[in-house]
Design a protein around this motif. Structure first.
Motif, PDB file in Angstrom:
ATOM      1  N   ALA A  35       0.514  62.577 109.995  1.00 36.00           N
ATOM      2  CA  ALA A  35       1.265  63.184 108.585  1.00 36.00           C
ATOM      3  C   ALA A  35       2.035  64.361 108.947  1.00 36.00           C
ATOM      4  O   ALA A  35       2.994  64.756 108.073  1.00 36.00           O
ATOM      5  CB  ALA A  35       0.205  63.348 107.592  1.00 36.00           C
ATOM      6  N   ALA A  36       1.754  65.316 110.050  1.00 31.36           N
ATOM      7  CA  ALA A  36       2.373  66.566 110.397  1.00 31.36           C
ATOM      8  C   ALA A  36       3.394  66.615 110.922  1.00 31.36           C
ATOM      9  O   ALA A  36       4.051  67.416 111.458  1.00 31.36           O
ATOM     10  CB  ALA A  36       1.659  67.436 110.949  1.00 31.36           C
ATOM     11  N   CYS A  37       3.841  65.092 111.489  1.00 28.49           N
ATOM     12  CA  CYS A  37       5.023  64.876 112.440  1.00 28.49           C
ATOM     13  C   CYS A  37       6.172  65.560 111.818  1.00 28.49           C
ATOM     14  O   CYS A  37       6.672  65.410 110.628  1.00 28.49           O
ATOM     15  CB  CYS A  37       5.315  63.653 112.724  1.00 28.49           C
ATOM     16  N   MET A  38       7.123  66.447 112.658  1.00 26.58           N
ATOM     17  CA  MET A  38       8.224  67.088 112.401  1.00 26.58           C
ATOM     18  C   MET A  38       9.630  66.203 112.901  1.00 26.58           C
ATOM     19  O   MET A  38      10.613  67.251 113.124  1.00 26.58           O
ATOM     20  CB  MET A  38       8.375  68.538 112.947  1.00 26.58           C
ATOM     21  N   CYS A  39       9.388  65.149 113.450  1.00 31.49           N
ATOM     22  CA  CYS A  39      10.669  64.643 113.907  1.00 31.49           C
ATOM     23  C   CYS A  39      11.713  64.150 112.720  1.00 31.49           C
ATOM     24  O   CYS A  39      11.398  64.452 111.745  1.00 31.49           O
ATOM     25  CB  CYS A  39      10.523  63.078 114.696  1.00 31.49           C
ATOM     26  N   ALA A  40      13.120  63.941 113.323  1.00 34.50           N
ATOM     27  CA  ALA A  40      13.932  63.995 111.989  1.00 34.50           C
ATOM     28  C   ALA A  40      13.728  62.996 111.166  1.00 34.50           C
ATOM     29  O   ALA A  40      13.870  63.095 110.054  1.00 34.50           O
ATOM     30  CB  ALA A  40      15.452  63.492 112.876  1.00 34.50           C
ATOM     31  N   GLN A  41      13.126  61.511 111.548  1.00 33.21           N
ATOM     32  CA  GLN A  41      12.811  60.526 110.668  1.00 33.21           C
ATOM     33  C   GLN A  41      11.940  61.033 109.520  1.00 33.21           C
ATOM     34  O   GLN A  41      11.907  60.909 108.359  1.00 33.21           O
ATOM     35  CB  GLN A  41      12.254  59.502 111.514  1.00 33.21           C
ATOM     36  N   LEU A  60      -4.259  57.527 118.042  1.00 31.55           N
ATOM     37  CA  LEU A  60      -3.569  58.353 119.020  1.00 31.55           C
ATOM     38  C   LEU A  60      -3.912  57.805 120.409  1.00 31.55           C
ATOM     39  O   LEU A  60      -4.924  57.636 120.908  1.00 31.55           O
ATOM     40  CB  LEU A  60      -3.615  59.954 118.872  1.00 31.55           C
ATOM     41  N   LEU A  61      -2.544  57.305 120.855  1.00 30.15           N
ATOM     42  CA  LEU A  61      -2.582  56.508 122.093  1.00 30.15           C
ATOM     43  C   LEU A  61      -2.412  57.234 123.390  1.00 30.15           C
ATOM     44  O   LEU A  61      -2.964  57.156 124.484  1.00 30.15           O
ATOM     45  CB  LEU A  61      -1.837  55.130 122.285  1.00 30.15           C
ATOM     46  N   ASP A  62      -1.613  58.371 123.031  1.00 27.49           N
ATOM     47  CA  ASP A  62      -1.238  59.072 124.337  1.00 27.49           C
ATOM     48  C   ASP A  62      -0.950  60.487 123.619  1.00 27.49           C
ATOM     49  O   ASP A  62      -0.274  60.479 122.675  1.00 27.49           O
ATOM     50  CB  ASP A  62      -0.319  58.416 125.242  1.00 27.49           C
ATOM     51  N   ALA A  63      -1.111  61.480 124.706  1.00 24.51           N
ATOM     52  CA  ALA A  63      -0.289  62.816 124.307  1.00 24.51           C
ATOM     53  C   ALA A  63       0.203  63.329 125.822  1.00 24.51           C
ATOM     54  O   ALA A  63      -0.534  63.588 126.458  1.00 24.51           O
ATOM     55  CB  ALA A  63      -1.605  63.691 124.015  1.00 24.51           C
ATOM     56  N   ASP A  76       0.987  53.000 115.602  1.00 20.64           N
ATOM     57  CA  ASP A  76       2.144  52.405 114.351  1.00 20.64           C
ATOM     58  C   ASP A  76       3.349  52.274 115.231  1.00 20.64           C
ATOM     59  O   ASP A  76       4.425  52.112 114.440  1.00 20.64           O
ATOM     60  CB  ASP A  76       2.043  53.435 113.410  1.00 20.64           C
ATOM     61  N   GLY A  77       3.395  52.680 116.399  1.00 23.77           N
ATOM     62  CA  GLY A  77       4.733  52.627 117.130  1.00 23.77           C
ATOM     63  C   GLY A  77       5.362  53.829 117.272  1.00 23.77           C
ATOM     64  O   GLY A  77       6.635  54.198 117.942  1.00 23.77           O
ATOM     65  N   HIS A  78       4.992  54.837 116.733  1.00 22.89           N
ATOM     66  CA  HIS A  78       5.513  56.375 116.298  1.00 22.89           C
ATOM     67  C   HIS A  78       5.457  57.047 117.490  1.00 22.89           C
ATOM     68  O   HIS A  78       4.209  57.416 117.850  1.00 22.89           O
ATOM     69  CB  HIS A  78       5.317  57.079 114.937  1.00 22.89           C
ATOM     70  N   GLU A  79       6.250  57.423 118.073  1.00 24.42           N
ATOM     71  CA  GLU A  79       6.444  58.432 119.393  1.00 24.42           C
ATOM     72  C   GLU A  79       7.568  59.448 119.610  1.00 24.42           C
ATOM     73  O   GLU A  79       7.849  59.902 120.684  1.00 24.42           O
ATOM     74  CB  GLU A  79       6.014  57.658 120.743  1.00 24.42           C
ATOM     75  N   ARG A  80       8.168  59.588 118.399  1.00 28.96           N
ATOM     76  CA  ARG A  80       9.322  60.253 118.431  1.00 28.96           C
ATOM     77  C   ARG A  80       9.359  61.984 118.351  1.00 28.96           C
ATOM     78  O   ARG A  80      10.304  62.742 118.620  1.00 28.96           O
ATOM     79  CB  ARG A  80      10.453  59.963 117.466  1.00 28.96           C
TER      80      ARG A  80
END
Length: 100
Positions: A35-41, A60-63, A76-80
């Motif tokens: 929820a805290a993601c700051m990517c452009a989308q 979370l699958l990877d860091a 959910d496929g988000h990794e941007r």
């Protein structure tokens, strides 16, 4: 810049474990990070008044270390989004600030 000396995905608590050189530590829940993601989308959604794209059961699958922070990969496929170390530190302290 304060760079953690340990970062681990803790699937059992559904959180990202971080420990900084001064000994302080934090557990950041996967859903809160998503929820805290700051990517452009994600920023556009927030600025448009839309809810963040997150689920309470997101995993979370990877860091991946990425110089000034971590690139987080969610199921959910988000990794941007790259989460700068300073932003992760602020989140750990409960200081959510959209300006990094």
């Amino acid at each position: 810049m304060n760079i953690p000396d340990h970062v681990a995905i803790d699937a059992s608590s559904a959180s990202l474990s971080i420990r900084w050189p001064d000994g302080s530590a934090a557990q950041l829940p996967f859903a809160a990070l998503r929820a805290a993601c700051m990517c452009a989308q994600c920023r556009k959604r927030k600025y448009d008044g839309e809810a963040p794209l997150s689920r309470p059961d997101v995993k979370l699958l990877d860091a991946r270390p990425s110089g000034y922070g971590l690139q987080l990969v969610f199921d959910d496929g988000h990794e941007r989004g790259i989460f700068p170390w300073v932003y992760l530190e602020r989140l750990a302290k409960g200081e959510r600030n959209d300006v990094v």
